[in-house]
Design a protein around this motif. Structure first.
Motif, short mmCIF file in Angstrom:
data_model
loop_
_atom_site.label_atom_id
_atom_site.label_comp_id
_atom_site.label_asym_id
_atom_site.label_seq_id
_atom_site.Cartn_x
_atom_site.Cartn_y
_atom_site.Cartn_z
N ASN A 93 0.82 -1.21 0.00
CA ASN A 93 0.00 0.00 0.00
C ASN A 93 0.85 1.26 0.00
O ASN A 93 0.53 2.23 -0.68
CB ASN A 93 -0.96 0.01 1.20
CG ASN A 93 -2.10 -0.98 0.98
OD1 ASN A 93 -2.37 -1.34 -0.18
ND2 ASN A 93 -2.72 -1.43 2.05
N ILE A 96 2.11 1.74 -3.57
CA ILE A 96 1.11 2.29 -4.48
C ILE A 96 0.81 3.74 -4.12
O ILE A 96 0.74 4.61 -4.99
CB ILE A 96 -0.17 1.42 -4.46
CG1 ILE A 96 0.16 0.08 -5.12
CG2 ILE A 96 -1.33 2.11 -5.18
CD1 ILE A 96 -0.97 -0.90 -5.17
N GLN A 100 1.14 7.15 -6.39
CA GLN A 100 -0.06 7.92 -6.69
C GLN A 100 0.11 9.41 -6.40
O GLN A 100 -0.73 10.22 -6.78
CB GLN A 100 -1.26 7.35 -5.91
CG GLN A 100 -1.70 6.01 -6.51
CD GLN A 100 -2.85 5.38 -5.75
OE1 GLN A 100 -3.11 5.74 -4.60
NE2 GLN A 100 -3.53 4.43 -6.37
N ASP A 121 -0.26 -5.59 -11.94
CA ASP A 121 -1.48 -5.25 -11.19
C ASP A 121 -1.29 -3.93 -10.46
O ASP A 121 -2.17 -3.05 -10.48
CB ASP A 121 -1.81 -6.35 -10.15
CG ASP A 121 -2.24 -7.65 -10.83
OD1 ASP A 121 -2.61 -7.61 -12.03
OD2 ASP A 121 -2.19 -8.70 -10.16
N SER A 125 -3.27 -0.18 -11.07
CA SER A 125 -4.01 0.72 -10.19
C SER A 125 -3.37 2.09 -10.11
O SER A 125 -4.06 3.11 -10.01
CB SER A 125 -4.27 0.12 -8.80
OG SER A 125 -3.14 -0.40 -8.28
N ASN A 128 -4.43 3.96 -13.32
CA ASN A 128 -5.81 4.45 -13.25
C ASN A 128 -5.93 5.67 -12.35
O ASN A 128 -6.56 6.67 -12.71
CB ASN A 128 -6.74 3.34 -12.74
CG ASN A 128 -6.92 2.26 -13.79
OD1 ASN A 128 -6.78 2.52 -14.98
ND2 ASN A 128 -7.21 1.05 -13.34
N HIS A 129 -5.29 5.58 -11.19
CA HIS A 129 -5.38 6.70 -10.25
C HIS A 129 -4.80 7.97 -10.86
O HIS A 129 -5.42 9.04 -10.84
CB HIS A 129 -4.64 6.35 -8.96
CG HIS A 129 -4.73 7.43 -7.93
ND1 HIS A 129 -5.68 7.44 -6.93
CD2 HIS A 129 -3.99 8.55 -7.77
CE1 HIS A 129 -5.52 8.52 -6.20
NE2 HIS A 129 -4.50 9.21 -6.67
#
Ligand code: ADP
Ligand code: MG
Length: 343
Positions: A93, A96, A100, A121, A125, A128-129
Motif C-alpha cells: 500500500n 502504491i 499515486q 497489477d 491501479s 488508473n489513479h
C-alpha cells in the motif's frame, strides 16, 4: 537521488523525420503535463534510438517550467524490484500510495514488465489513479504497444488511450546534426569530410554513431595523430569489426580490475562492498556486450553465479548509465578500452 540526467534535454535532442512526432508530442506534454490527449505518451523504438534521452528530456523540461511538479523517472526493472521489496515488507500500500502522489510518471523500457503479473497489477491501479487525477504518464518501450508480449490486455488498452509515437533510425542529415551537437558539447572539432564519412557509414543507431566518434577521438589521442579521413576509415573499419571480433571474459575482467584497482579474486568472491559490486556488474555487462558467451557461461566466470544475476547486473548498469553521468563515463571509457583491445 539522481533520477534525471541533466544532459538529456530537448536542446540536445536533434529533431528529424525519424523522431519529429515523438519529439513534438514530448514537448507538448512537457508544457501541459496531464492537459493534453497524449496521455499516456508511449515512445517506442529500437535500442540506441533515443527513448531514454527523450523521456528524460520531458522530465527535465517539466521541472524547468514548473519546479513544483513531482516528476519521477524510473525503469520498469527498478519499479518491479521496488514492488518486490515492498511486498516482502508487507508495504504494497505504501508503494502504491507513493506512486499515486506523482504528477509526471516516466517509466522506461516497459517491455520488461513482461510476465511480472503482480507488478502489472500494481501498475494498473497506479495508472488508473494518476490518469483519473489528470496526471501525466510517459512510457517507453522497445516495441509498439500492440506487439508487447506478456503485458496484460487491460494495460495495453489503456496505453492506446493516449499517443504512441515511434523513433526511427535517423537519416543522413539528422546524423550530421547529431554528430555536430555531440562535438560542440565536448568542445571538439574535426574536418567536415570526416563527419560526413561517419554519418554515411554508421546506419544502425545513435549510440553506435556516438561510439564511432569516441573511438575516433581515442585513436587520435592515443596515436597523437590529427583526425583525418584516412584515420577515420581505419577506425571505422575496426569499429565495425570490433563488434564481431571475439574478446575473452578473462581479458575484460583484467581490464576492469586494472581500471578500478580491484583485486581479481575479489571480483569472483561474494563481497558486497559497493565498489566491488559495481566493478563486477560492469564486467558482466561488458562481457555480455562484447563476447558471444551465454549468460550461464558469464555467470560461471564470476565464481559460479547464475544467469539471473548476470541479467540483473546488466540491467543495473544500464539503469545507472541512464541516470548517473559519472558512472556512464567510466563505463564508456572501459568500453572504449575493450573495443581498442579487440582491434
Ligand atoms: P535508447 O534508450 O532508445 O536505447 P538512448 O536514449 O540511450 O537510446 O540514446 C542513445 C544515445 O543516443 C544517447 O547518448 C542519446 O543522447 C543519443 N541520441 C539519440 N537520439 C538523439 C537525437 N535525436 N539527438 C541527439 N542525441 C541523440
Ligand atoms: Mg534506454
Amino acid at each position: 537521488d539522481p533520477q534525471l540526467n541533466p544532459a538529456y534535454t530537448f536542446d540536445t535532442f536533434i529533431e528529424g523525420d525519424c523522431n519529429r512526432v515523438a519529439r513534438r508530442a514530448g514537448k507538448t506534454v512537457a508544457e501541459k503535463p496531464g492537459g493534453t490527449s497524449f496521455n499516456p505518451l508511449v515512445v517506442y523504438g529500437g535500442v540506441g534510438l533515443g527513448k531514454t534521452h527523450l523521456a528524460q528530456a520531458i522530465g527535465n523540461e517539466v521541472k524547468n517550467l514548473n519546479p513544483n511538479k513531482v516528476v519521477l523517472y524510473v525503469s520498469s526493472e527498478k519499479f518491479i524490484n521496488q514492488f518486490i521489496d515492498h511486498g516482502r515488507n508487507n508495504a504494497i500500500n505504501d508503494f502504491i500510495h507513493f506512486y499515486q502522489m506523482i504528477d509526471v510518471l516516466i517509466i522506461d523500457d516497459i517491455q520488461f514488465f513482461n510476465r511480472a503479473e503482480k507488478s502489472q497489477d500494481a501498475f494498473f491501479s497506479i495508472f488508473n489513479h494518476l490518469h483519473q487525477s489528470g496526471k501525466q504518464l510517459i512510457l517507453t518501450s522497445d516495441k509498439s504497444p500492440k506487439d508487447l508480449e506478456g503485458v496484460q490486455e487491460r494495460l495495453l488498452s489503456r496505453f492506446r488511450w493516449g499517443l504512441s509515437a515511434d523513433l526511427q533510425v535517423p537519416d543522413y542529415e539528422t546524423k550530421i546534426e547529431i554528430l555536430d551537437i555531440k562535438m560542440k558539447n565536448d568542445g571538439l572539432d574535426m574536418p567536415r569530410e570526416v563527419v560526413k564519412y561517419i554519418a554515411y557509414n554508421i546506419n544502425s543507431n545513435v549510440r553506435e554513431l556516438e561510439g564511432a566518434l569516441i573511438s575516433l577521438l581515442a585513436q587520435s589521442s592515443l596515436n597523437k595523430r590529427e583526425i583525418d579521413l584516412e584515420l577515420a576509415k581505419k577506425v571505422l573499419r575496426n569499429f565495425v569489426k570490433s563488434s564481431t571480433k571475439e574478446i575473452t571474459i578473462d581479458a575484460i575482467q583484467k581490464m576492469v580490475c586494472e581500471y578500478f584497482d580491484v583485486a581479481y579474486d575479489k571480483l569472483l568472491q561474494k563481497t558486497r562492498k559497493r565498489e566491488i559490486v559495481q566493478a563486477r556488474q560492469i564486467t558482466m555487462y561488458l562481457s555480455k556486450a562484447f563476447t558471444k558467451n551465454s549468460l550461464k557461461t558469464i555467470g560461471e566466470h564470476f565464481g559460479g553465479r547464475d544467469h539471473t544475476t548476470v541479467i540483473h547486473s546488466c540491467q543495473t548498469v544500464k539503469d545507472l548509465m541512464d541516470t548517473d553521468s559519472l558512472f556512464k563515463e567510466s563505463v564508456l571509457e572501459l568500453q572504449q578500452k575493450v573495443q581498442l583491445a579487440a582491434m
